[in-house]
Write an enzyme that holds these catalytic residues in place. Structure first.
Site, PDB file in Angstrom:
ATOM      1  N   ARG A  88      25.725 -21.253   0.458  1.00 25.27           N
ATOM      2  CA  ARG A  88      24.889 -20.462  -0.446  1.00 25.27           C
ATOM      3  C   ARG A  88      24.203 -21.334  -1.492  1.00 25.27           C
ATOM      4  O   ARG A  88      23.487 -20.802  -2.340  1.00 25.27           O
ATOM      5  CB  ARG A  88      25.765 -19.443  -1.161  1.00 25.27           C
ATOM      6  N   ARG A 150      23.125 -10.638  -8.654  1.00 24.74           N
ATOM      7  CA  ARG A 150      23.385 -11.250  -7.338  1.00 24.74           C
ATOM      8  C   ARG A 150      22.067 -11.675  -6.693  1.00 24.74           C
ATOM      9  O   ARG A 150      21.987 -12.743  -6.082  1.00 24.74           O
ATOM     10  CB  ARG A 150      24.125 -10.263  -6.427  1.00 24.74           C
TER      11      ARG A 150
HETATM   12  P1  B4P Z   1      29.464 -11.289   0.086  1.00 24.51           P
HETATM   13  O1  B4P Z   1      30.754 -10.638   0.383  1.00 24.51           O
HETATM   14  O2  B4P Z   1      28.993 -12.333   1.040  1.00 24.51           O
HETATM   15  O3  B4P Z   1      28.418 -10.064  -0.049  1.00 24.51           O
HETATM   16  P2  B4P Z   1      26.959  -9.704   0.411  1.00 24.51           P
HETATM   17  O4  B4P Z   1      26.044 -10.882   0.349  1.00 24.51           O
HETATM   18  O5  B4P Z   1      26.607  -8.554  -0.456  1.00 24.51           O
HETATM   19  O6  B4P Z   1      27.034  -9.085   1.874  1.00 24.51           O
HETATM   20  P3  B4P Z   1      26.185  -8.925   3.204  1.00 24.51           P
HETATM   21  O7  B4P Z   1      24.824  -9.518   3.278  1.00 24.51           O
HETATM   22  O8  B4P Z   1      27.172  -9.396   4.199  1.00 24.51           O
HETATM   23  O9  B4P Z   1      25.902  -7.350   3.344  1.00 24.51           O
HETATM   24  P4  B4P Z   1      26.537  -6.302   4.354  1.00 24.51           P
HETATM   25  O10 B4P Z   1      26.448  -6.675   5.782  1.00 24.51           O
HETATM   26  O11 B4P Z   1      27.889  -5.983   3.835  1.00 24.51           O
HETATM   27  O12 B4P Z   1      29.511 -11.971  -1.377  1.00 24.51           O
HETATM   28  C1  B4P Z   1      30.075 -11.361  -2.522  1.00 24.51           C
HETATM   29  C2  B4P Z   1      30.285 -12.362  -3.671  1.00 24.51           C
HETATM   30  O13 B4P Z   1      31.233 -13.411  -3.292  1.00 24.51           O
HETATM   31  C3  B4P Z   1      29.050 -13.179  -4.125  1.00 24.51           C
HETATM   32  O14 B4P Z   1      28.237 -12.466  -5.035  1.00 24.51           O
HETATM   33  C4  B4P Z   1      29.732 -14.434  -4.790  1.00 24.51           C
HETATM   34  O15 B4P Z   1      30.214 -14.148  -6.079  1.00 24.51           O
HETATM   35  C5  B4P Z   1      30.929 -14.690  -3.882  1.00 24.51           C
HETATM   36  N1  B4P Z   1      30.612 -15.672  -2.816  1.00 24.51           N
HETATM   37  C6  B4P Z   1      30.638 -15.404  -1.473  1.00 24.51           C
HETATM   38  N2  B4P Z   1      30.304 -16.500  -0.768  1.00 24.51           N
HETATM   39  C7  B4P Z   1      30.034 -17.493  -1.686  1.00 24.51           C
HETATM   40  C8  B4P Z   1      29.610 -18.844  -1.575  1.00 24.51           C
HETATM   41  N3  B4P Z   1      29.384 -19.407  -0.386  1.00 24.51           N
HETATM   42  N4  B4P Z   1      29.426 -19.557  -2.718  1.00 24.51           N
HETATM   43  C9  B4P Z   1      29.669 -19.015  -3.914  1.00 24.51           C
HETATM   44  N5  B4P Z   1      30.068 -17.734  -4.102  1.00 24.51           N
HETATM   45  C10 B4P Z   1      30.253 -16.968  -2.992  1.00 24.51           C
HETATM   46  O16 B4P Z   1      25.548  -5.051   4.194  1.00 24.51           O
HETATM   47  C11 B4P Z   1      25.451  -4.298   3.011  1.00 24.51           C
HETATM   48  C12 B4P Z   1      25.204  -2.821   3.343  1.00 24.51           C
HETATM   49  O17 B4P Z   1      23.977  -2.642   4.050  1.00 24.51           O
HETATM   50  C13 B4P Z   1      26.271  -2.201   4.217  1.00 24.51           C
HETATM   51  O18 B4P Z   1      26.621  -0.947   3.676  1.00 24.51           O
HETATM   52  C14 B4P Z   1      25.634  -2.039   5.595  1.00 24.51           C
HETATM   53  O19 B4P Z   1      26.108  -0.915   6.307  1.00 24.51           O
HETATM   54  C15 B4P Z   1      24.168  -1.875   5.246  1.00 24.51           C
HETATM   55  N6  B4P Z   1      23.294  -2.431   6.273  1.00 24.51           N
HETATM   56  C16 B4P Z   1      23.449  -3.642   6.886  1.00 24.51           C
HETATM   57  N7  B4P Z   1      22.447  -3.860   7.771  1.00 24.51           N
HETATM   58  C17 B4P Z   1      21.615  -2.767   7.706  1.00 24.51           C
HETATM   59  C18 B4P Z   1      20.379  -2.395   8.391  1.00 24.51           C
HETATM   60  N8  B4P Z   1      19.812  -3.193   9.307  1.00 24.51           N
HETATM   61  N9  B4P Z   1      19.810  -1.221   8.046  1.00 24.51           N
HETATM   62  C19 B4P Z   1      20.388  -0.403   7.123  1.00 24.51           C
HETATM   63  N10 B4P Z   1      21.547  -0.683   6.478  1.00 24.51           N
HETATM   64  C20 B4P Z   1      22.156  -1.861   6.753  1.00 24.51           C
END
Ligand code: B4P
Length: 193
Positions: A88, A150
């Site tokens: 990231r 974020r």
């Molecule tokens: P993550 O857990 O990685 O969260 P995310 O980016 O929000 O998730 P993602 O993109 O996977 O979304 P999802 O499929 O769930 O990170 C959380 C926190 O952890 C960060 O803010 C940071 O603090 C820390 N962190 C993690 N990795 C790090 C790193 N490498 N370095 C530093 N800090 C780090 O989808 C979201 C929603 O959308 C779901 O409800 C899903 O059903 C819906 N959805 C998905 N695809 C869809 C589509 N095509 N159409 C409609 N809805 C859809």
């Protein structure tokens, strides 16, 4: 197969990674999930990460690089893995490059889920509502205020990776605005080339 899924928060990295696990039988390495597990277990890493995650900021490269380096040495990663939400930052991208090179492993693809920011906050609010309705805990960072931070972190620190992998000729893009099954089909088509 070794893959990186790239995209802003809520782009669907976790959603797609789970489907790829089912299809290819390789593990999903989600740094978000690993950090949340550390927080839930009250480990030293969890204590250091909690406030940072709750504020929507990125946990330090040092912590995240260490947990990934340890994880990829586990036996279930021998045949490959999906890096979901890692790297990231550019420093993490350098770290993963070195980690793989030291182990003589090649990266197959970096897949960017291309999405319009405007839909993202809606997805996150939706996820929070669904969790609540199902009686499950709601992620502390799944609300519009923290989401804004974020997204800012994404543009400041993660978006430069798109140029990094493009320049290395490793970047592949899919339309993350399409329905979930269509996004999966686009990824599978890329991987079967
Ligand atoms: P993550 O857990 O990685 O969260 P995310 O980016 O929000 O998730 P993602 O993109 O996977 O979304 P999802 O499929 O769930 O990170 C959380 C926190 O952890 C960060 O803010 C940071 O603090 C820390 N962190 C993690 N990795 C790090 C790193 N490498 N370095 C530093 N800090 C780090 O989808 C979201 C929603 O959308 C779901 O409800 C899903 O059903 C819906 N959805 C998905 N695809 C869809 C589509 N095509 N159409 C409609 N809805 C859809």
């Amino acid at each position: 197969m070794r893959l990186i899924l790239l995209g802003p928060p809520g782009a669907g990295k976790g959603t797609q990674a789970q489907r790829l696990v089912a299809k290819y039988g390789i593990p999903q390495l989600s740094t978000g999930d690993m950090l949340r597990a550390a927080v839930a277990n009250g480990t030293e890493v969890g204590k250091r990460a909690k406030a940072v995650m709750d504020a929507g900021e990125l946990v330090s490269d040092e912590i995240v690089n260490a947990i990934v380096a340890e994880r990829i040495d586990q036996a279930d990663c021998d045949r490959g893995f999906i890096l979901d939400g890692y790297p990231r930052t550019l420093a993490q991208a350098d770290a993963v490059h070195d980690m793989l090179a030291e182990r003589g492993i090649l990266l197959d693809s970096v897949i960017e889920l291309v999405v319009d920011d405007k839909v993202l906050v809606g997805r996150i609010v939706n996820r929070a509502e669904e969790a609540k309705a199902a009686g499950q805990p709601v992620r502390k960072d799944d609300n519009p205020e923290v989401f804004e931070e974020r997204l800012r972190e994404y543009y400041k620190k993660t978006a430069p990776l798109i140029g990094y992998y493009y320049a290395n000729d490793q970047l592949r893009q899919v339309d993350g605005m399409a329905p979930i099954d269509d996004v999966t089909a686009q990824i599978e088509a890329l991987l079967s080339r």
